[in-house]
Design a protein around this motif. Structure first.
Motif, PDB file in Angstrom:
ATOM      1  N   ARG A 224       8.665  -4.277 -25.264  1.00 49.70           N
ATOM      2  CA  ARG A 224       8.283  -2.872 -25.108  1.00 49.70           C
ATOM      3  C   ARG A 224       7.770  -2.560 -23.703  1.00 49.70           C
ATOM      4  NH1 ARG A 224       3.990  -2.757 -28.192  1.00 49.70           N
ATOM      5  NH2 ARG A 224       4.112  -4.936 -28.704  1.00 49.70           N
ATOM      6  N   VAL A 225       8.409  -3.169 -22.708  1.00 46.41           N
ATOM      7  CA  VAL A 225       8.116  -2.905 -21.294  1.00 46.41           C
ATOM      8  C   VAL A 225       9.294  -2.131 -20.721  1.00 46.41           C
ATOM      9  CG1 VAL A 225       7.808  -3.967 -19.018  1.00 46.41           C
ATOM     10  CG2 VAL A 225       6.662  -4.952 -21.007  1.00 46.41           C
ATOM     11  N   VAL A 226       9.004  -1.127 -19.919  1.00 46.92           N
ATOM     12  CA  VAL A 226      10.060  -0.387 -19.231  1.00 46.92           C
ATOM     13  C   VAL A 226      10.169  -0.964 -17.826  1.00 46.92           C
ATOM     14  CG1 VAL A 226      10.790   1.858 -18.342  1.00 46.92           C
ATOM     15  CG2 VAL A 226       9.696   1.698 -20.586  1.00 46.92           C
ATOM     16  N   TYR A 227      11.355  -1.391 -17.450  1.00 48.92           N
ATOM     17  CA  TYR A 227      11.608  -1.982 -16.137  1.00 48.92           C
ATOM     18  C   TYR A 227      12.282  -0.948 -15.244  1.00 48.92           C
ATOM     19  CZ  TYR A 227      10.490  -6.276 -18.503  1.00 48.92           C
ATOM     20  OH  TYR A 227       9.827  -7.246 -19.214  1.00 48.92           O
ATOM     21  N   LEU A 228      11.729  -0.771 -14.055  1.00 53.54           N
ATOM     22  CA  LEU A 228      12.224   0.230 -13.114  1.00 53.54           C
ATOM     23  C   LEU A 228      12.483  -0.432 -11.770  1.00 53.54           C
ATOM     24  CD1 LEU A 228      12.777   3.265 -12.632  1.00 53.54           C
ATOM     25  CD2 LEU A 228      10.368   3.497 -12.021  1.00 53.54           C
ATOM     26  N   GLN A 229      13.701  -0.288 -11.282  1.00 53.95           N
ATOM     27  CA  GLN A 229      14.085  -0.920 -10.017  1.00 53.95           C
ATOM     28  C   GLN A 229      13.769  -0.018  -8.826  1.00 53.95           C
ATOM     29  OE1 GLN A 229      18.104  -2.333  -9.955  1.00 53.95           O
ATOM     30  NE2 GLN A 229      18.053  -2.767  -7.776  1.00 53.95           N
ATOM     31  N   LYS A 230      13.129  -0.614  -7.802  1.00 55.09           N
ATOM     32  CA  LYS A 230      12.867   0.092  -6.539  1.00 55.09           C
ATOM     33  C   LYS A 230      14.154   0.106  -5.724  1.00 55.09           C
ATOM     34  CE  LYS A 230       8.213  -1.869  -6.022  1.00 55.09           C
ATOM     35  NZ  LYS A 230       7.422  -2.760  -5.153  1.00 55.09           N
TER      36      LYS A 230
ATOM     37  N   LYS B 248       0.816  -1.217   0.000  1.00 54.72           N
ATOM     38  CA  LYS B 248       0.000   0.000   0.000  1.00 54.72           C
ATOM     39  C   LYS B 248       0.851   1.269   0.000  1.00 54.72           C
ATOM     40  CE  LYS B 248      -3.905   2.276   2.234  1.00 54.72           C
ATOM     41  NZ  LYS B 248      -4.284   2.903   1.002  1.00 54.72           N
ATOM     42  N   ASP B 249       1.930   1.285   0.772  1.00 55.08           N
ATOM     43  CA  ASP B 249       2.760   2.482   0.827  1.00 55.08           C
ATOM     44  C   ASP B 249       3.416   2.779  -0.520  1.00 55.08           C
ATOM     45  OD1 ASP B 249       4.316   0.158   1.245  1.00 55.08           O
ATOM     46  OD2 ASP B 249       5.859   1.276   2.327  1.00 55.08           O
ATOM     47  N   VAL B 250       3.787   1.743  -1.251  1.00 57.30           N
ATOM     48  CA  VAL B 250       4.382   1.935  -2.576  1.00 57.30           C
ATOM     49  C   VAL B 250       3.325   2.468  -3.542  1.00 57.30           C
ATOM     50  CG1 VAL B 250       5.467   0.785  -4.554  1.00 57.30           C
ATOM     51  CG2 VAL B 250       6.155   0.178  -2.216  1.00 57.30           C
ATOM     52  N   ARG B 251       2.128   1.877  -3.514  1.00 53.25           N
ATOM     53  CA  ARG B 251       1.029   2.370  -4.365  1.00 53.25           C
ATOM     54  C   ARG B 251       0.734   3.834  -4.077  1.00 53.25           C
ATOM     55  NH1 ARG B 251      -1.867  -2.090  -2.593  1.00 53.25           N
ATOM     56  NH2 ARG B 251      -3.394  -0.723  -1.608  1.00 53.25           N
TER      57      ARG B 251
ATOM     58  N   VAL C  90       0.468  14.459  -9.071  1.00 57.24           N
ATOM     59  CA  VAL C  90       1.151  15.755  -9.144  1.00 57.24           C
ATOM     60  C   VAL C  90       1.536  16.064 -10.596  1.00 57.24           C
ATOM     61  CG1 VAL C  90       3.333  16.913  -8.551  1.00 57.24           C
ATOM     62  CG2 VAL C  90       1.984  15.802  -6.777  1.00 57.24           C
ATOM     63  N   ASN C  91       1.795  15.004 -11.365  1.00 57.69           N
ATOM     64  CA  ASN C  91       2.186  15.169 -12.766  1.00 57.69           C
ATOM     65  C   ASN C  91       1.007  15.036 -13.727  1.00 57.69           C
ATOM     66  OD1 ASN C  91       5.276  15.450 -13.065  1.00 57.69           O
ATOM     67  ND2 ASN C  91       4.975  14.007 -11.380  1.00 57.69           N
ATOM     68  N   GLN C  92      -0.196  15.300 -13.211  1.00 61.08           N
ATOM     69  CA  GLN C  92      -1.403  15.393 -14.029  1.00 61.08           C
ATOM     70  C   GLN C  92      -1.878  14.073 -14.641  1.00 61.08           C
ATOM     71  OE1 GLN C  92      -2.994  18.400 -13.889  1.00 61.08           O
ATOM     72  NE2 GLN C  92      -1.338  18.804 -12.462  1.00 61.08           N
ATOM     73  N   PHE C  93      -1.717  12.964 -13.908  1.00 66.13           N
ATOM     74  CA  PHE C  93      -2.276  11.684 -14.312  1.00 66.13           C
ATOM     75  C   PHE C  93      -3.436  11.348 -13.389  1.00 66.13           C
ATOM     76  CE2 PHE C  93       2.103  11.303 -15.847  1.00 66.13           C
ATOM     77  CZ  PHE C  93       1.911  10.781 -17.118  1.00 66.13           C
ATOM     78  N   GLU C  94      -4.440  10.707 -13.927  1.00 68.47           N
ATOM     79  CA  GLU C  94      -5.509  10.130 -13.114  1.00 68.47           C
ATOM     80  C   GLU C  94      -5.048   8.725 -12.757  1.00 68.47           C
ATOM     81  OE1 GLU C  94     -10.146   8.699 -13.510  1.00 68.47           O
ATOM     82  OE2 GLU C  94      -9.358  10.143 -14.953  1.00 68.47           O
ATOM     83  N   VAL C  95      -5.170   8.338 -11.487  1.00 65.74           N
ATOM     84  CA  VAL C  95      -4.623   7.069 -11.023  1.00 65.74           C
ATOM     85  C   VAL C  95      -5.713   6.206 -10.405  1.00 65.74           C
ATOM     86  CG1 VAL C  95      -2.907   5.981  -9.511  1.00 65.74           C
ATOM     87  CG2 VAL C  95      -2.417   8.203 -10.557  1.00 65.74           C
ATOM     88  N   VAL C  96      -5.677   4.919 -10.753  1.00 65.26           N
ATOM     89  CA  VAL C  96      -6.528   3.914 -10.131  1.00 65.26           C
ATOM     90  C   VAL C  96      -5.583   2.871  -9.551  1.00 65.26           C
ATOM     91  CG1 VAL C  96      -8.311   2.169 -10.514  1.00 65.26           C
ATOM     92  CG2 VAL C  96      -8.386   4.334 -11.779  1.00 65.26           C
ATOM     93  N   GLU C  97      -5.829   2.468  -8.304  1.00 58.23           N
ATOM     94  CA  GLU C  97      -4.942   1.534  -7.608  1.00 58.23           C
ATOM     95  C   GLU C  97      -5.589   0.172  -7.418  1.00 58.23           C
ATOM     96  OE1 GLU C  97      -3.377   3.031  -3.907  1.00 58.23           O
ATOM     97  OE2 GLU C  97      -3.409   5.083  -4.653  1.00 58.23           O
ATOM     98  N   ALA C  98      -4.736  -0.877  -7.435  1.00 58.96           N
ATOM     99  CA  ALA C  98      -5.164  -2.238  -7.116  1.00 58.96           C
ATOM    100  C   ALA C  98      -4.065  -2.897  -6.292  1.00 58.96           C
ATOM    101  CB  ALA C  98      -5.425  -3.038  -8.382  1.00 58.96           C
ATOM    102  N   GLY C  99      -4.467  -3.655  -5.260  1.00 61.62           N
ATOM    103  CA  GLY C  99      -3.507  -4.309  -4.382  1.00 61.62           C
ATOM    104  C   GLY C  99      -3.185  -5.739  -4.748  1.00 61.62           C
ATOM    105  N   THR C 100      -3.923  -6.295  -5.728  1.00 67.91           N
ATOM    106  CA  THR C 100      -3.671  -7.672  -6.169  1.00 67.91           C
ATOM    107  C   THR C 100      -3.758  -7.734  -7.689  1.00 67.91           C
ATOM    108  OG1 THR C 100      -5.996  -8.348  -6.126  1.00 67.91           O
ATOM    109  CG2 THR C 100      -4.732  -8.624  -4.072  1.00 67.91           C
ATOM    110  N   ALA C 101      -3.192  -8.791  -8.248  1.00 67.15           N
ATOM    111  CA  ALA C 101      -3.285  -8.995  -9.691  1.00 67.15           C
ATOM    112  C   ALA C 101      -4.734  -9.227 -10.103  1.00 67.15           C
ATOM    113  CB  ALA C 101      -2.416 -10.175 -10.108  1.00 67.15           C
ATOM    114  N   THR C 102      -5.470  -9.979  -9.294  1.00 63.06           N
ATOM    115  CA  THR C 102      -6.873 -10.263  -9.595  1.00 63.06           C
ATOM    116  C   THR C 102      -7.686  -8.975  -9.668  1.00 63.06           C
ATOM    117  OG1 THR C 102      -6.665 -12.402  -8.498  1.00 63.06           O
ATOM    118  CG2 THR C 102      -8.893 -11.564  -8.836  1.00 63.06           C
ATOM    119  N   ALA C 103      -7.518  -8.113  -8.675  1.00 66.94           N
ATOM    120  CA  ALA C 103      -8.236  -6.836  -8.669  1.00 66.94           C
ATOM    121  C   ALA C 103      -7.784  -5.957  -9.832  1.00 66.94           C
ATOM    122  CB  ALA C 103      -8.022  -6.116  -7.341  1.00 66.94           C
ATOM    123  N   GLY C 104      -6.496  -5.956 -10.108  1.00 69.14           N
ATOM    124  CA  GLY C 104      -5.966  -5.161 -11.213  1.00 69.14           C
ATOM    125  C   GLY C 104      -6.518  -5.600 -12.553  1.00 69.14           C
ATOM    126  N   LEU C 105      -6.570  -6.912 -12.777  1.00 64.30           N
ATOM    127  CA  LEU C 105      -7.090  -7.420 -14.044  1.00 64.30           C
ATOM    128  C   LEU C 105      -8.584  -7.121 -14.185  1.00 64.30           C
ATOM    129  CD1 LEU C 105      -6.359  -8.815 -16.658  1.00 64.30           C
ATOM    130  CD2 LEU C 105      -6.775 -11.019 -15.532  1.00 64.30           C
TER     131      LEU C 105
END
Length: 134
Positions: A96-102, A11-14, A23-38
Protein backbone atom coordinates in the motif's frame (compact mmCIF):
# COMPACT_ATOMS: atom_id res chain seq x y z
CA UNK A 1 -5.28 20.68 7.61
CA UNK A 2 -3.53 17.36 6.86
CA UNK A 3 0.13 17.16 7.97
CA UNK A 4 2.75 15.56 5.73
CA UNK A 5 6.35 14.71 6.58
CA UNK A 6 8.72 15.06 3.61
CA UNK A 7 12.05 13.20 3.91
CA UNK A 8 14.52 13.87 1.10
CA UNK A 9 18.25 14.57 1.28
CA UNK A 10 18.05 17.10 -1.57
CA UNK A 11 16.96 20.48 -0.22
CA UNK A 12 15.70 21.74 -3.58
CA UNK A 13 13.47 18.67 -3.98
CA UNK A 14 12.09 19.08 -0.43
CA UNK A 15 11.41 22.75 -1.12
CA UNK A 16 9.56 22.00 -4.37
CA UNK A 17 7.48 19.24 -2.77
CA UNK A 18 6.68 21.45 0.21
CA UNK A 19 5.59 24.37 -1.98
CA UNK A 20 3.25 22.16 -4.00
CA UNK A 21 1.72 20.65 -0.87
CA UNK A 22 1.29 23.98 0.91
CA UNK A 23 -0.50 25.45 -2.12
CA UNK A 24 -2.82 22.44 -1.90
CA UNK A 25 -3.65 23.10 1.76
CA UNK A 26 -1.29 20.64 3.47
CA UNK A 27 0.86 21.46 6.48
CA UNK A 28 4.41 20.29 5.72
CA UNK A 29 7.33 19.31 7.94
CA UNK A 30 10.69 18.63 6.25
CA UNK A 31 13.62 16.38 7.15
CA UNK A 32 16.92 16.02 5.28
CA UNK A 33 17.90 12.62 6.69
CA UNK A 34 16.20 9.38 7.65
CA UNK A 35 17.37 9.84 11.24
CA UNK A 36 15.81 13.30 11.48
CA UNK A 37 12.66 12.09 9.74
CA UNK A 38 12.20 9.17 12.11
CA UNK A 39 12.75 11.41 15.12
CA UNK A 40 10.13 13.87 13.88
CA UNK A 41 7.78 10.99 13.12
CA UNK A 42 8.13 9.66 16.68
CA UNK A 43 7.53 13.12 18.19
CA UNK A 44 4.65 14.37 16.03
CA UNK A 45 1.54 13.09 14.30
CA UNK A 46 1.40 13.00 10.50
CA UNK A 47 -1.36 12.13 8.08
CA UNK A 48 1.10 10.91 5.42
CA UNK A 49 4.80 10.79 4.54
CA UNK A 50 6.75 11.34 1.35
CA UNK A 51 10.10 9.55 1.45
CA UNK A 52 12.96 9.50 -1.05
CA UNK A 53 13.99 5.89 -1.61
CA UNK A 54 17.68 6.71 -1.96
CA UNK A 55 18.74 8.77 1.08
CA UNK A 56 22.36 9.50 1.98
CA UNK A 57 22.15 7.90 5.43
CA UNK A 58 19.91 4.89 4.69
CA UNK A 59 17.55 3.22 2.28
CA UNK A 60 14.26 5.11 2.33
CA UNK A 61 12.29 1.88 2.27
CA UNK A 62 13.95 0.91 5.57
CA UNK A 63 12.68 4.22 6.94
CA UNK A 64 9.19 3.45 5.67
CA UNK A 65 9.34 0.04 7.36
CA UNK A 66 10.34 1.68 10.66
CA UNK A 67 7.50 4.19 10.38
CA UNK A 68 4.98 1.52 9.43
CA UNK A 69 6.08 -0.55 12.45
CA UNK A 70 4.86 2.38 14.57
CA UNK A 71 1.80 3.31 12.45
CA UNK A 72 0.80 0.35 10.24
CA UNK A 73 -1.78 2.25 8.16
CA UNK A 74 0.47 5.21 7.40
CA UNK A 75 -0.11 6.63 3.89
CA UNK A 76 3.25 6.64 2.06
CA UNK A 77 4.51 8.10 -1.19
CA UNK A 78 7.98 6.80 -2.06
CA UNK A 79 9.85 8.90 -4.62
CA UNK A 80 12.98 8.16 -6.60
CA UNK A 81 14.91 9.30 -9.62
CA UNK A 82 15.48 5.65 -10.46
CA UNK A 83 12.78 3.58 -12.13
CA UNK A 84 13.48 0.27 -10.36
CA UNK A 85 10.62 -0.26 -7.91
CA UNK A 86 10.42 -4.01 -8.58
CA UNK A 87 10.18 -6.09 -5.43
CA UNK A 88 9.69 -3.05 -3.22
CA UNK A 89 6.30 -4.24 -2.04
CA UNK A 90 7.44 -7.68 -0.91
CA UNK A 91 7.37 -7.03 2.84
CA UNK A 92 4.16 -6.32 4.74
CA UNK A 93 5.39 -2.85 5.76
CA UNK A 94 5.84 -1.86 2.12
CA UNK A 95 2.43 -2.80 0.79
CA UNK A 96 0.00 0.00 0.00
CA UNK A 97 2.82 2.39 -0.95
CA UNK A 98 2.49 4.73 -3.91
CA UNK A 99 5.73 4.97 -5.90
CA UNK A 100 6.40 8.16 -7.84
CA UNK A 101 9.32 8.60 -10.22
CA UNK A 102 11.26 11.89 -10.32
CA UNK A 103 10.95 14.26 -12.02
CA UNK A 104 7.21 14.63 -11.53
CA UNK A 105 4.68 17.38 -12.08
CA UNK A 106 2.85 19.10 -9.21
CA UNK A 107 -0.45 17.47 -10.19
CA UNK A 108 1.19 14.04 -10.13
CA UNK A 109 2.48 14.68 -6.63
CA UNK A 110 -0.90 15.70 -5.27
CA UNK A 111 -2.53 12.75 -7.02
CA UNK A 112 0.06 10.41 -5.48
CA UNK A 113 -0.66 11.76 -1.98
CA UNK A 114 -4.40 11.22 -2.45
CA UNK A 115 -3.78 7.74 -3.86
CA UNK A 116 -1.59 6.87 -0.85
CA UNK A 117 -4.30 8.01 1.53
CA UNK A 118 -6.90 6.00 -0.41
CA UNK A 119 -4.64 2.93 -0.65
CA UNK A 120 -4.41 2.73 3.13
CA UNK A 121 -8.14 3.29 3.60
CA UNK A 122 -8.99 0.73 0.93
CA UNK A 123 -6.15 -1.70 1.71
CA UNK A 124 -5.16 -1.89 -1.95
CA UNK A 125 -1.70 -2.97 -3.05
CA UNK A 126 1.26 -0.77 -3.99
CA UNK A 127 0.85 1.51 -6.95
CA UNK A 128 3.55 2.83 -9.25
CA UNK A 129 3.21 6.16 -11.02
CA UNK A 130 5.57 7.40 -13.66
CA UNK A 131 6.14 11.06 -14.37
CA UNK A 132 5.61 10.17 -18.02
CA UNK A 133 2.17 8.74 -17.32
CA UNK A 134 0.56 12.00 -16.26
Amino acid sequence: MPRILVVDDQKDVRTMISMVLRVNQFEVVEAGTATAGLQLFREQAFDAVIVDIYLDDTNGLDLVSSMRALVPDLPVVAVSGMSAFDGASMSEELTRVVYLQKPFRPAELTRAVEMARSAVAGKSEAVSLSACAG
